[in-house]
Write an enzyme that holds these catalytic residues in place. Structure first.
Site, mmCIF file in Angstrom:
data_model
loop_
_atom_site.group_PDB
_atom_site.id
_atom_site.type_symbol
_atom_site.label_atom_id
_atom_site.label_comp_id
_atom_site.label_asym_id
_atom_site.label_seq_id
_atom_site.Cartn_x
_atom_site.Cartn_y
_atom_site.Cartn_z
ATOM 1 N N LYS A 175 0.850 -1.188 0.000
ATOM 2 C CA LYS A 175 0.000 0.000 0.000
ATOM 3 C C LYS A 175 0.890 1.243 0.000
ATOM 4 O O LYS A 175 1.500 1.580 1.014
ATOM 5 C CB LYS A 175 -0.915 0.047 1.236
ATOM 6 C CG LYS A 175 -1.941 1.171 1.105
ATOM 7 C CD LYS A 175 -2.387 1.755 2.423
ATOM 8 C CE LYS A 175 -1.629 2.958 2.859
ATOM 9 N NZ LYS A 175 -1.697 4.155 1.995
ATOM 10 N N GLU A 250 9.933 2.143 10.724
ATOM 11 C CA GLU A 250 10.931 3.196 10.466
ATOM 12 C C GLU A 250 10.189 4.522 10.541
ATOM 13 O O GLU A 250 9.379 4.832 9.669
ATOM 14 C CB GLU A 250 11.550 3.029 9.066
ATOM 15 C CG GLU A 250 12.328 1.747 8.882
ATOM 16 C CD GLU A 250 13.566 1.684 9.744
ATOM 17 O OE1 GLU A 250 14.063 2.728 10.183
ATOM 18 O OE2 GLU A 250 14.022 0.562 10.004
ATOM 19 N N CYS A 284 12.964 12.112 6.468
ATOM 20 C CA CYS A 284 13.068 11.634 7.855
ATOM 21 C C CYS A 284 14.431 11.990 8.420
ATOM 22 O O CYS A 284 14.595 12.157 9.622
ATOM 23 C CB CYS A 284 12.850 10.136 7.909
ATOM 24 S SG CYS A 284 13.890 9.251 6.745
ATOM 25 N N GLU A 385 9.073 16.931 15.290
ATOM 26 C CA GLU A 385 9.345 16.828 13.853
ATOM 27 C C GLU A 385 8.404 17.769 13.102
ATOM 28 O O GLU A 385 7.189 17.709 13.283
ATOM 29 C CB GLU A 385 9.132 15.383 13.375
ATOM 30 C CG GLU A 385 9.508 15.217 11.916
ATOM 31 C CD GLU A 385 9.301 13.803 11.388
ATOM 32 O OE1 GLU A 385 8.226 13.224 11.625
ATOM 33 O OE2 GLU A 385 10.218 13.292 10.723
HETATM 34 P P1 NAD Z 1 2.271 8.851 7.550
HETATM 35 O O1 NAD Z 1 2.619 8.137 8.811
HETATM 36 O O2 NAD Z 1 1.189 9.839 7.585
HETATM 37 O O3 NAD Z 1 1.867 7.782 6.415
HETATM 38 C C1 NAD Z 1 2.720 6.732 6.034
HETATM 39 C C2 NAD Z 1 1.901 5.615 5.403
HETATM 40 O O4 NAD Z 1 1.052 5.039 6.403
HETATM 41 C C3 NAD Z 1 0.964 6.086 4.284
HETATM 42 O O5 NAD Z 1 0.930 5.121 3.272
HETATM 43 C C4 NAD Z 1 -0.383 6.172 5.003
HETATM 44 O O6 NAD Z 1 -1.481 6.055 4.135
HETATM 45 C C5 NAD Z 1 -0.281 4.987 5.948
HETATM 46 N N1 NAD Z 1 -1.162 5.028 7.129
HETATM 47 C C6 NAD Z 1 -1.706 6.106 7.739
HETATM 48 N N2 NAD Z 1 -2.456 5.711 8.794
HETATM 49 C C7 NAD Z 1 -2.394 4.366 8.852
HETATM 50 C C8 NAD Z 1 -2.947 3.381 9.728
HETATM 51 N N3 NAD Z 1 -3.717 3.715 10.748
HETATM 52 N N4 NAD Z 1 -2.660 2.080 9.499
HETATM 53 C C9 NAD Z 1 -1.843 1.722 8.484
HETATM 54 N N5 NAD Z 1 -1.286 2.606 7.617
HETATM 55 C C10 NAD Z 1 -1.563 3.915 7.798
HETATM 56 O O7 NAD Z 1 3.631 9.500 7.002
HETATM 57 P P2 NAD Z 1 3.883 10.405 5.710
HETATM 58 O O8 NAD Z 1 3.303 11.758 5.911
HETATM 59 O O9 NAD Z 1 3.528 9.667 4.462
HETATM 60 O O10 NAD Z 1 5.478 10.502 5.754
HETATM 61 C C11 NAD Z 1 6.140 11.356 6.620
HETATM 62 C C12 NAD Z 1 6.631 10.650 7.868
HETATM 63 O O11 NAD Z 1 7.389 9.494 7.498
HETATM 64 C C13 NAD Z 1 7.580 11.505 8.678
HETATM 65 O O12 NAD Z 1 7.298 11.342 10.039
HETATM 66 C C14 NAD Z 1 8.954 10.944 8.339
HETATM 67 O O13 NAD Z 1 9.951 11.169 9.312
HETATM 68 C C15 NAD Z 1 8.636 9.506 8.192
HETATM 69 N N6 NAD Z 1 9.661 8.820 7.407
HETATM 70 C C16 NAD Z 1 10.508 7.980 8.050
HETATM 71 C C17 NAD Z 1 11.521 7.342 7.344
HETATM 72 C C18 NAD Z 1 12.467 6.389 8.031
HETATM 73 O O14 NAD Z 1 13.082 5.591 7.340
HETATM 74 N N7 NAD Z 1 12.620 6.432 9.339
HETATM 75 C C19 NAD Z 1 11.659 7.580 5.965
HETATM 76 C C20 NAD Z 1 10.766 8.451 5.337
HETATM 77 C C21 NAD Z 1 9.757 9.065 6.065
#
Ligand code: NAD
Length: 495
Positions: A175, A250, A284, A385
């Site tokens: 997804k 992550e 991130c 963040e």
């Molecule tokens: P997000 O957590 O809003 O969404 C990430 C994914 O999770 C999306 O596909 C979203 O649709 C899905 N999602 C949302 N709610 C969910 C639920 N309840 N159950 C299952 N899936 C769900 O994050 P974002 O805005 O897409 O990305 C930004 C965040 O990602 C930042 O916090 C960033 O630091 C983090 N990030 C971390 C890394 C790492 O490797 N540590 C890398 C890139 C981004």
């Protein structure tokens, strides 16, 4: 008419069962619709999991070197399509072309690494404590992997997960983020062209609470690999716990770059500009805090503000652009709200601090590269963040205090120190609490063959990248072969 896209389940392109759809728009020009995608639900996830489960029984038996051959073809196809993919990604999520090319390159590196791992996937052989007995530990695939990704690395992050998952013999229900469904769809097309059999990789588009949650709580999904925010990571921890899945999280970061008084200041300046404003601060690993030694504080701030004001905002497809837009309206609002918070907390706004509306910017989610000075480590802009082009600058008196400030966060992903003093560099390597420490390198720029991940609330202890991710996607099986022809009881007959 905008192009319509579908889910990919069991080797077929299909609509969401409900027939619902969502739109994806270019963040640099919201008039431009990138595509219409299925807004799926639990029933679509059920179908995808069923297909992945059935495909697993065959796929796990294909020799890993053969799976590796397919991964090599995937790498070759990514090379062939690199430029077109990069352009598509910039259009979909806004970061500049130079960076989306890098994003694809990370996918290429990961594909070739996976291909070579097909001929390695090392286990261990160890001596048995009994005579005429052979002992070894081998890796076995686990089953169906649920893969949920964010939008900021629409190619690299899915490949970090999908490639080792399938190379190890698992099958996948994927997804992607709703901001980057097009890149994910093209990746699936490439996997199919390379010869991945039906059902091995399935994609289900849609929102987190519907599709994401249906995957993480599904009784027939064995493992979850998630990258995203710490908030959602915690929810996933809970929703996957009833079925005791193996889960790799992550999550977020609040990364800092330290600059000591002995550092090469020009080098440190290039580093912080790239770390803080690359991908519009939406990484991130973005440099969200800058910790400056008090002796160079004023001089460095002058240099920093001057260069920041010269950064050119625009459509990432234009060569002249240094910084693209925020990914969507809500992300820009979050950034603006933190800028307000910073001002209320008493930090000094020295650059940016507003939406950017100049020529060519009026229909995109642009925000000016922003810097706060006089930030106290206790302020929210120093702790939370922001995930946007906002840098908080903090003063410190020596390396020990700098490291204390750097560590004073719930996150622990990336970190950096600029110094020409090898003793200070090694103190930092030892004492910084983070999954990644860079010396004279900004906080961004991980390489695909090294472990990637963080400590504290940045994750739950797993690592992506290189050899380490294969520990997540395989299960250890201990194997004993006794060729003595008699019952030998371990811990009993030999003592
Ligand atoms: P997000 O957590 O809003 O969404 C990430 C994914 O999770 C999306 O596909 C979203 O649709 C899905 N999602 C949302 N709610 C969910 C639920 N309840 N159950 C299952 N899936 C769900 O994050 P974002 O805005 O897409 O990305 C930004 C965040 O990602 C930042 O916090 C960033 O630091 C983090 N990030 C971390 C890394 C790492 O490797 N540590 C890398 C890139 C981004």
């Amino acid at each position: 008419m905008p192009q319509k896209f579908q889910n990919f389940i069991n080797g077929k392109w299909v609509d969401a069962k409900s027939g619902r759809t969502f739109e994806n728009r270019n963040p640099a020009n919201w008039d431009e619709v990138v595509g219409i995608f299925p807004k799926s639900g639990k029933e679509d996830v059920d179908e995808a999991v069923k297909a992945a489960r059935a495909a697993f029984e065959k796929w796990r038996l294909m020799p890993a070197p053969k799976r590796g051959d397919i991964m090599r073809k995937v790498g070759d196809l990514l090379v062939a399509h690199k430029e077109e993919l990069a352009r598509e990604m910039t259009r979909e999520m806004g970061k500049v072309l130079l960076e989306t090319r890098g994003d694809v390159q990370e996918g290429i590196d990961t594909a070739y690494y996976a291909s070579s791992e097909g001929r390695r996937l090392f286990g261990h052989t160890v001596p048995s404590e009994l005579p005429n007995k052979f002992a070894m530990a081998i890796r076995v695939p686990i089953g169906v992997a649920g893969i949920i990704t964010p939008w900021n690395f629409p190619m690299a992050i899915p490949t970090w997960k999908i490639f080792p998952a399938i190379l190890s013999g698992n099958t996948v229900v994927f997804k992607p983020a709703t901001d980057t469904p097009k890149t994910a769809t093209t990746l699936i097309e490439i996997l199919m062209e390379a010869g991945i059999p039906e059902g091995v990789v399935n994609i289900v588009h849609g929102g987190g609470s519907e599709v994401g949650n249906a995957i993480t709580s599904h009784p027939d999904v064995d493992l979850i690999s998630f990258t995203g925010s710490t908030l959602v990571g915690k929810q996933i921890s809970k929703s996957s716990s009833d079925t005791l899945k193996r889960v790799s999280l992550e999550l977020g970061g609040k990364n800092a770059q330290i600059v000591m008084d002995d550092a090469d200041l020009d080098l440190a300046l290039d580093g912080v500009l790239w770390g803080a404003f690359g991908t519009t601060g939406q990484r991130c690993t973005a440099t969200s805090r800058l910790i400056l030694h008090e002796k160079i504080y004023d001089k460095f701030m002058t240099m920093l503000v001057d260069r920041t004001k010269k950064l050119r905002l625009g459509d990432g497809l234009l060569q002249s652009t240094d910084v693209g837009p925020c990914v969507n309206e809500s992300q820009r609002k979050t950034v603006a709200s933190y800028v307000e918070i910073g001002q209320q907390e008493g930090a000094t706004l020295v650059a940016g601090g507003a939406d950017a509306n100049g020529d060519g910017l009026s229909k995109g989610w642009f925000y000016q590269p922003t810097i706060f000075s006089d930030v106290k480590p206790t302020m929210r802009i120093a702790k939370e963040e922001i995930f946007g082009p906002v840098l908080s600058v903090i003063r410190a008196k020596d390396v020990e205090e700098s490291i204390r400030i750097l560590n004073d966060t719930i996150y622990g992903l990336s970190s950096s120190i600029y110094t020409r003093d090898v003793n200070k560099a090694f103190v930092a390597i030892r004492d910084i609490k983070a999954g990644i420490t860079y010396v004279n390198v900004p906080t961004i720029g991980a390489e695909a063959h090294l472990p990637f991940g963080g400590v504290k609330q940045t994750g739950n202890g797993h690592r992506e990248g290189g050899w380490t991710v294969y520990d997540f996607f395989t299960e250890w099986k201990a194997v004993y072969v006794d060729y003595s022809g008699k019952l030998q009881r371990a811990q009993i007959d030999n003592y």
